[in-house]
Design a protein around this motif. Structure first.
Motif, PDB file in Angstrom:
ATOM      1  N   PHE A 163     -12.641 138.774 112.051  1.00 50.98           N
ATOM      2  CA  PHE A 163     -11.544 138.149 112.790  1.00 50.98           C
ATOM      3  C   PHE A 163     -12.064 137.063 113.728  1.00 50.98           C
ATOM      4  O   PHE A 163     -11.495 135.978 113.813  1.00 50.98           O
ATOM      5  CB  PHE A 163     -10.764 139.182 113.602  1.00 50.98           C
ATOM      6  N   THR A 164     -13.145 137.348 114.429  1.00 54.11           N
ATOM      7  CA  THR A 164     -13.720 136.377 115.359  1.00 54.11           C
ATOM      8  C   THR A 164     -14.145 135.121 114.617  1.00 54.11           C
ATOM      9  O   THR A 164     -13.837 134.001 115.046  1.00 54.11           O
ATOM     10  CB  THR A 164     -14.914 136.987 116.115  1.00 54.11           C
ATOM     11  N   ALA A 165     -14.834 135.295 113.492  1.00 56.27           N
ATOM     12  CA  ALA A 165     -15.278 134.142 112.707  1.00 56.27           C
ATOM     13  C   ALA A 165     -14.084 133.328 112.216  1.00 56.27           C
ATOM     14  O   ALA A 165     -14.096 132.098 112.275  1.00 56.27           O
ATOM     15  CB  ALA A 165     -16.132 134.603 111.535  1.00 56.27           C
ATOM     16  N   ALA A 166     -13.052 134.005 111.759  1.00 54.53           N
ATOM     17  CA  ALA A 166     -11.869 133.300 111.267  1.00 54.53           C
ATOM     18  C   ALA A 166     -11.171 132.534 112.378  1.00 54.53           C
ATOM     19  O   ALA A 166     -10.741 131.396 112.183  1.00 54.53           O
ATOM     20  CB  ALA A 166     -10.903 134.290 110.619  1.00 54.53           C
ATOM     21  N   LEU A 167     -11.074 133.149 113.544  1.00 51.83           N
ATOM     22  CA  LEU A 167     -10.423 132.475 114.666  1.00 51.83           C
ATOM     23  C   LEU A 167     -11.221 131.271 115.136  1.00 51.83           C
ATOM     24  O   LEU A 167     -10.658 130.231 115.473  1.00 51.83           O
ATOM     25  CB  LEU A 167     -10.210 133.456 115.821  1.00 51.83           C
ATOM     26  N   GLY A 188      -5.956 121.727 114.336  1.00 48.88           N
ATOM     27  CA  GLY A 188      -6.400 120.382 114.006  1.00 48.88           C
ATOM     28  C   GLY A 188      -7.370 120.349 112.849  1.00 48.88           C
ATOM     29  O   GLY A 188      -7.602 119.305 112.256  1.00 48.88           O
ATOM     30  N   ASP A 189      -7.973 121.481 112.507  1.00 45.77           N
ATOM     31  CA  ASP A 189      -8.869 121.523 111.357  1.00 45.77           C
ATOM     32  C   ASP A 189      -8.044 121.327 110.098  1.00 45.77           C
ATOM     33  O   ASP A 189      -7.044 121.981 109.891  1.00 45.77           O
ATOM     34  CB  ASP A 189      -9.609 122.863 111.254  1.00 45.77           C
ATOM     35  N   GLN A 190      -8.492 120.442 109.246  1.00 44.13           N
ATOM     36  CA  GLN A 190      -7.768 120.192 108.008  1.00 44.13           C
ATOM     37  C   GLN A 190      -8.319 121.020 106.852  1.00 44.13           C
ATOM     38  O   GLN A 190      -7.649 121.229 105.864  1.00 44.13           O
ATOM     39  CB  GLN A 190      -7.828 118.703 107.650  1.00 44.13           C
ATOM     40  N   GLU A 191      -9.556 121.463 106.965  1.00 45.63           N
ATOM     41  CA  GLU A 191     -10.158 122.218 105.880  1.00 45.63           C
ATOM     42  C   GLU A 191     -10.307 123.667 106.273  1.00 45.63           C
ATOM     43  O   GLU A 191     -10.595 123.988 107.407  1.00 45.63           O
ATOM     44  CB  GLU A 191     -11.545 121.649 105.556  1.00 45.63           C
ATOM     45  N   ARG A 192     -10.122 124.535 105.318  1.00 43.30           N
ATOM     46  CA  ARG A 192     -10.349 125.960 105.530  1.00 43.30           C
ATOM     47  C   ARG A 192     -11.679 126.303 104.903  1.00 43.30           C
ATOM     48  O   ARG A 192     -12.091 125.705 103.925  1.00 43.30           O
ATOM     49  CB  ARG A 192      -9.243 126.773 104.892  1.00 43.30           C
ATOM     50  N   SER A 193     -12.335 127.278 105.452  1.00 35.57           N
ATOM     51  CA  SER A 193     -13.594 127.722 104.878  1.00 35.57           C
ATOM     52  C   SER A 193     -13.363 128.271 103.492  1.00 35.57           C
ATOM     53  O   SER A 193     -12.346 128.865 103.201  1.00 35.57           O
ATOM     54  CB  SER A 193     -14.215 128.816 105.737  1.00 35.57           C
ATOM     55  N   THR A 194     -14.334 128.054 102.646  1.00 39.65           N
ATOM     56  CA  THR A 194     -14.260 128.600 101.299  1.00 39.65           C
ATOM     57  C   THR A 194     -15.339 129.631 101.133  1.00 39.65           C
ATOM     58  O   THR A 194     -16.342 129.634 101.833  1.00 39.65           O
ATOM     59  CB  THR A 194     -14.437 127.490 100.237  1.00 39.65           C
ATOM     60  N   GLY A 195     -15.104 130.520 100.198  1.00 34.14           N
ATOM     61  CA  GLY A 195     -16.110 131.528  99.909  1.00 34.14           C
ATOM     62  C   GLY A 195     -16.057 132.735 100.829  1.00 34.14           C
ATOM     63  O   GLY A 195     -16.857 133.642 100.716  1.00 34.14           O
ATOM     64  N   LYS A 196     -15.130 132.768 101.743  1.00 37.22           N
ATOM     65  CA  LYS A 196     -14.999 133.918 102.637  1.00 37.22           C
ATOM     66  C   LYS A 196     -13.850 134.775 102.149  1.00 37.22           C
ATOM     67  O   LYS A 196     -12.759 134.282 101.894  1.00 37.22           O
ATOM     68  CB  LYS A 196     -14.741 133.479 104.078  1.00 37.22           C
ATOM     69  N   SER A 197     -14.103 136.043 102.046  1.00 36.19           N
ATOM     70  CA  SER A 197     -13.037 136.928 101.596  1.00 36.19           C
ATOM     71  C   SER A 197     -12.327 137.531 102.786  1.00 36.19           C
ATOM     72  O   SER A 197     -12.867 137.591 103.879  1.00 36.19           O
ATOM     73  CB  SER A 197     -13.609 138.035 100.701  1.00 36.19           C
ATOM     74  N   ARG A 198     -11.122 138.000 102.546  1.00 32.81           N
ATOM     75  CA  ARG A 198     -10.363 138.673 103.584  1.00 32.81           C
ATOM     76  C   ARG A 198     -10.923 140.072 103.753  1.00 32.81           C
ATOM     77  O   ARG A 198     -11.448 140.647 102.811  1.00 32.81           O
ATOM     78  CB  ARG A 198      -8.897 138.749 103.182  1.00 32.81           C
ATOM     79  N   PRO A 199     -10.777 140.646 104.928  1.00 36.51           N
ATOM     80  CA  PRO A 199     -11.243 142.030 105.115  1.00 36.51           C
ATOM     81  C   PRO A 199     -10.454 142.972 104.232  1.00 36.51           C
ATOM     82  O   PRO A 199      -9.241 142.841 104.107  1.00 36.51           O
ATOM     83  CB  PRO A 199     -11.008 142.307 106.595  1.00 36.51           C
ATOM     84  N   SER A 200     -11.161 143.890 103.592  1.00 34.52           N
ATOM     85  CA  SER A 200     -10.455 144.853 102.750  1.00 34.52           C
ATOM     86  C   SER A 200      -9.853 145.941 103.597  1.00 34.52           C
ATOM     87  O   SER A 200     -10.380 146.317 104.636  1.00 34.52           O
ATOM     88  CB  SER A 200     -11.412 145.456 101.729  1.00 34.52           C
ATOM     89  N   VAL A 201      -8.727 146.425 103.167  1.00 35.07           N
ATOM     90  CA  VAL A 201      -8.033 147.490 103.871  1.00 35.07           C
ATOM     91  C   VAL A 201      -8.290 148.774 103.117  1.00 35.07           C
ATOM     92  O   VAL A 201      -7.950 148.882 101.948  1.00 35.07           O
ATOM     93  CB  VAL A 201      -6.516 147.204 103.944  1.00 35.07           C
ATOM     94  N   PRO A 202      -8.915 149.743 103.789  1.00 35.63           N
ATOM     95  CA  PRO A 202      -9.228 150.998 103.096  1.00 35.63           C
ATOM     96  C   PRO A 202      -7.985 151.787 102.739  1.00 35.63           C
ATOM     97  O   PRO A 202      -6.950 151.650 103.279  1.00 35.63           O
ATOM     98  CB  PRO A 202     -10.080 151.768 104.093  1.00 35.63           C
TER      99      PRO A 202
END
Length: 71
Positions: free
Chosen positions: A47-51, A57-71
């Motif tokens: 969450f911290t990294a995503a925030l 203002g950022d136009q690009e989103r990071s690629t290659g990062k997955s969402r946290p899995s929900v157990p």
């Protein structure tokens, strides 16, 4: 993160009290709010990294990062 968690906890409690099936099911699957809390704590770094990565203002989103899995 702790402040957000408290707000989230109140929101979920309200939804469960209103009988919202999605929130009621999720809470039941986790066993309690403590289960959700543990999951949130385990995902803190994600969450911290995503925030920090997705500032206004950022136009690009990071690629290659997955969402946290929900157990």
């Amino acid at each position: 993160m702790e402040q957000v968690t408290e707000i989230c906890r109140a929101f979920v409690a309200s939804r469960v009290a209103d009988g919202d099936p999605v929130y009621t099911q999720t809470l039941a699957e986790r066993g309690s709010w403590d289960g959700i809390q543990k999951w949130l704590v385990a995902q803190r770094e994600t969450f911290t990294a995503a925030l920090l990565d997705n500032q206004p203002g950022d136009q690009e989103r990071s690629t290659g990062k997955s969402r946290p899995s929900v157990p």
